[in-house]
Scaffold this motif. Sequence first.
Motif, mmCIF file in Angstrom:
data_model
loop_
_atom_site.group_PDB
_atom_site.id
_atom_site.type_symbol
_atom_site.label_atom_id
_atom_site.label_comp_id
_atom_site.label_asym_id
_atom_site.label_seq_id
_atom_site.Cartn_x
_atom_site.Cartn_y
_atom_site.Cartn_z
ATOM 1 N N MET A 1 42.920 43.927 38.611
ATOM 2 C CA MET A 1 42.414 43.086 40.193
ATOM 3 C C MET A 1 43.135 41.821 40.805
ATOM 4 O O MET A 1 42.771 41.086 40.178
ATOM 5 N N ILE A 2 44.002 41.919 41.915
ATOM 6 C CA ILE A 2 44.345 40.582 42.259
ATOM 7 C C ILE A 2 43.137 39.271 43.212
ATOM 8 O O ILE A 2 42.573 40.679 43.871
ATOM 9 N N LYS A 3 42.356 38.649 42.777
ATOM 10 C CA LYS A 3 42.193 38.166 43.979
ATOM 11 C C LYS A 3 42.398 36.736 44.461
ATOM 12 O O LYS A 3 41.817 36.343 45.405
ATOM 13 N N ASN A 4 43.758 36.560 43.640
ATOM 14 C CA ASN A 4 43.616 34.750 44.727
ATOM 15 C C ASN A 4 45.830 34.824 44.867
ATOM 16 O O ASN A 4 46.182 35.755 44.466
ATOM 17 N N ILE A 5 46.026 34.255 46.017
ATOM 18 C CA ILE A 5 47.042 34.435 46.661
ATOM 19 C C ILE A 5 47.749 32.899 46.771
ATOM 20 O O ILE A 5 47.135 32.129 47.400
ATOM 21 N N ILE A 6 48.907 32.601 46.183
ATOM 22 C CA ILE A 6 49.203 31.162 46.371
ATOM 23 C C ILE A 6 50.629 30.923 46.788
ATOM 24 O O ILE A 6 51.632 31.822 46.225
ATOM 25 N N PHE A 7 50.916 30.068 47.348
ATOM 26 C CA PHE A 7 52.251 29.711 47.975
ATOM 27 C C PHE A 7 52.427 28.543 47.802
ATOM 28 O O PHE A 7 51.808 27.618 47.934
ATOM 29 N N ASP A 8 53.729 28.293 47.439
ATOM 30 C CA ASP A 8 54.404 27.410 47.553
ATOM 31 C C ASP A 8 55.045 27.727 49.490
ATOM 32 O O ASP A 8 54.651 28.433 50.199
ATOM 33 N N GLU A 196 50.979 44.059 48.903
ATOM 34 C CA GLU A 196 50.365 45.495 48.919
ATOM 35 C C GLU A 196 50.940 46.111 48.018
ATOM 36 O O GLU A 196 50.214 46.825 47.015
ATOM 37 N N LYS A 197 51.801 45.917 47.998
ATOM 38 C CA LYS A 197 52.882 46.824 46.507
ATOM 39 C C LYS A 197 52.633 46.424 44.855
ATOM 40 O O LYS A 197 52.106 46.992 44.630
ATOM 41 N N ILE A 198 52.144 45.244 45.187
ATOM 42 C CA ILE A 198 51.310 44.212 44.003
ATOM 43 C C ILE A 198 50.127 44.997 43.379
ATOM 44 O O ILE A 198 49.730 45.256 42.043
ATOM 45 N N THR A 199 49.009 44.997 45.077
ATOM 46 C CA THR A 199 48.060 44.926 44.637
ATOM 47 C C THR A 199 47.554 46.596 44.298
ATOM 48 O O THR A 199 47.028 46.970 43.761
ATOM 49 N N GLN A 200 48.465 47.913 44.798
ATOM 50 C CA GLN A 200 48.669 48.928 44.939
ATOM 51 C C GLN A 200 48.664 49.424 43.044
ATOM 52 O O GLN A 200 48.523 50.354 42.699
#
Length: 203
Positions: A1-8, A196-200
């Motif tokens: 499950m994706i919980k975190n989004i990390i931005f450069d 969304e592609k990744i989380t799906q």
Amino acid sequence: MIKNIIFDFGGVVMDWNQRYFYQDYFRDDEKMEFFLKNIATDEWNAEQDRGRSLAEGTEILVAQHPTWETEIRAFYDNWTTMLRGDIPENVAALRALAETEFELFGLTNWSHETFPYALAHYDFFEVFDGKIVVSGEEQLIKPDPKIWQVLLDRYQIKAEESIFIDDNAKNIEVAKSLGFHTIHCLPNIDLIKEIEKITQTVL
């Protein structure tokens, strides 16, 4: 499950380029490109992102290339001109993500002396709630895997539960090797669709 989004930041949410200043300074593209590829190189600038002071970096380069002293000293004196502004579509995606259950983080190669300017002038950084790892503060720089480990350890998150977004292909490659899901941020990308592609596909 994706919980975190990390931005450069640079090339993802901020539009920074030395040419925004030096195009008007030189008014000669050939001379400008020679200067940026052979004198004030990306490798030299990266050492300031790694934690070397702007003053020390400037003096080292002036000593190596004294005939270019004026042009070299102009680099950090005009750094804010090089920071043209934000990248609106990606900032909009960032703000939208702030309204979701994802936890947002920043992982940036940036001088500890110049990053405060961006924080003060662009309010979207507030969505990170201070959860930002800055290379100049850590004296580590991407693509060194150790800087990703700083992020993971400090905030007690897991790579396999995280999406890392960066415009630099080498950084993407290293992040993948560490177990992160990744998005290579190219021009005109739709970050929300890519997320969304990744989380799906990640359960």
